[in-house]
Design an enzyme around this catalytic site. Structure first.
Site, PDB file in Angstrom:
ATOM      1  N   GLY A  77       0.777  -1.219   0.000  1.00 33.69           N
ATOM      2  CA  GLY A  77       0.000   0.000   0.000  1.00 33.69           C
ATOM      3  C   GLY A  77       0.812   1.273   0.000  1.00 33.69           C
ATOM      4  O   GLY A  77       2.039   1.256   0.077  1.00 33.69           O
ATOM      5  N   GLY A 162       9.678   7.435  13.114  1.00 36.37           N
ATOM      6  CA  GLY A 162      10.819   6.532  13.178  1.00 36.37           C
ATOM      7  C   GLY A 162      11.265   6.056  11.815  1.00 36.37           C
ATOM      8  O   GLY A 162      10.615   6.298  10.796  1.00 36.37           O
ATOM      9  N   ASP A 202       5.116 -11.810   9.447  1.00 36.06           N
ATOM     10  CA  ASP A 202       6.038 -11.265   8.441  1.00 36.06           C
ATOM     11  C   ASP A 202       6.998 -10.276   9.098  1.00 36.06           C
ATOM     12  O   ASP A 202       7.417  -9.303   8.485  1.00 36.06           O
ATOM     13  CB  ASP A 202       5.251 -10.582   7.321  1.00 36.06           C
TER      14      ASP A 202
END
EC number: 2.7.11.1
Length: 270
Positions: A77, A162, A202
């Protein structure tokens, strides 16, 4: 859209309850602006059109005020900075899945396993809905983005600050002891997620973001699996190994015998 990639004109006319010439006029304009695409099979909402529908829904709900810069394009995305109506800065993530992602999804994701003849846009919606539900269960116990709102294939989440661990050389600004401490803090978050009922599935240096204060957040949860999944052990051990693999270059595993896939797996699941 749930059942077709292309919707025939006669079905659009029937649903719209308008004369065919009026429907064609509107479809022509939508096609001109790139919101729908046309083929010999019928019409389909474009990804840009689907984006516009989601944005419009957020605005109508009184949530979204403005969209800022694109933060990045990920595997699944596009991510933008946004300003909410209450003045807060947040993040807008559009899930976008092509045929490759869908093939992978049907193979690995339980929530898509029984979905066969559906469009790629609908797959994107399902994955966004799935991620939003998981974030709602994990936040704020686990260090994940705050889920704010979901519509179609889009999620608004709390502002995330971050850099990906992949982009950082921790040895430039952290001692070996601090690096080891960070490793175990990440493992603790994996354990918390497991206790709630989820395995990331993942996890790697690409979806752990670290800020300048040493705090971190774990992102990208749509592929997460329940801890009672038949392959839960495989996914959890793979997540653990991916984290160990990244930190191995800092040699923290040489000084801590507990940094071992099987030992950490036992610690998380006990």
């Amino acid at each position: 859209m749930r059942h077709h990639e292309w919707v025939p004109l006669d079905e659009i006319v029937r649903k719209a309850k308008m004369p065919e010439k009026d429907v064609l006029y509107r479809l022509k304009r939508l096609n001109k602006f790139g919101f729908v695409v046309r083929s010999t099979y019928g019409y389909a909402v474009s990804m840009g059109g689907y984006d516009a529908l989601a944005i419009n829904a957020f605005v109508k709900k009184g949530i979204l005020k403005a969209i800022g810069n694109k933060l990045g394009v990920g595997k699944e995305g596009d991510v933008y900075t946004v300003l909410l109506s209450d003045g807060r800065e947040a993040v807008l993530k559009f899930h976008k899945h092509g045929r490759t992602c869908f093939t992978r999804g049907k193979r690995y994701r339980g929530y898509l396993a029984d979905k066969h003849h559906i469009s790629w846009l609908y797959v994107s919606r399902l994955t966004a809905e799935r991620e939003f539900e998981i974030l709602n269960e994990l936040f704020p116990i686990v260090k994940v983005p705050e889920p704010i709102e979901w519509n179609r294939h889009a999620i608004i989440m709390g502002k995330v600050v971050g850099e990906e661990l992949k982009r950082l050389d921790l040895s430039e600004f952290m001692s070996k002891e601090e690096i080891k401490d960070l490793f175990w803090k990440i493992i603790e978050e994996v354990k918390k997620a497991y206790e709630i009922g989820y395995i990331h599935g993942d996890l790697s240096e690409f979806n752990i973001l670290l800020d300048e204060n040493g705090d971190f957040v774990i992102i990208d949860w749509p592929q997460a699996v329940p801890k009672y999944h038949p392959d839960a052990e495989f996914y959890l051990k793979r997540d653990i190994w991916n984290v160990i693999r990244y930190f191995k270059k800092y040699k923290i595993d040489k000084e801590d015998e507990k940094i071992d896939v099987d030992k950490i797996f036992e610690y998380i699941t006990k």
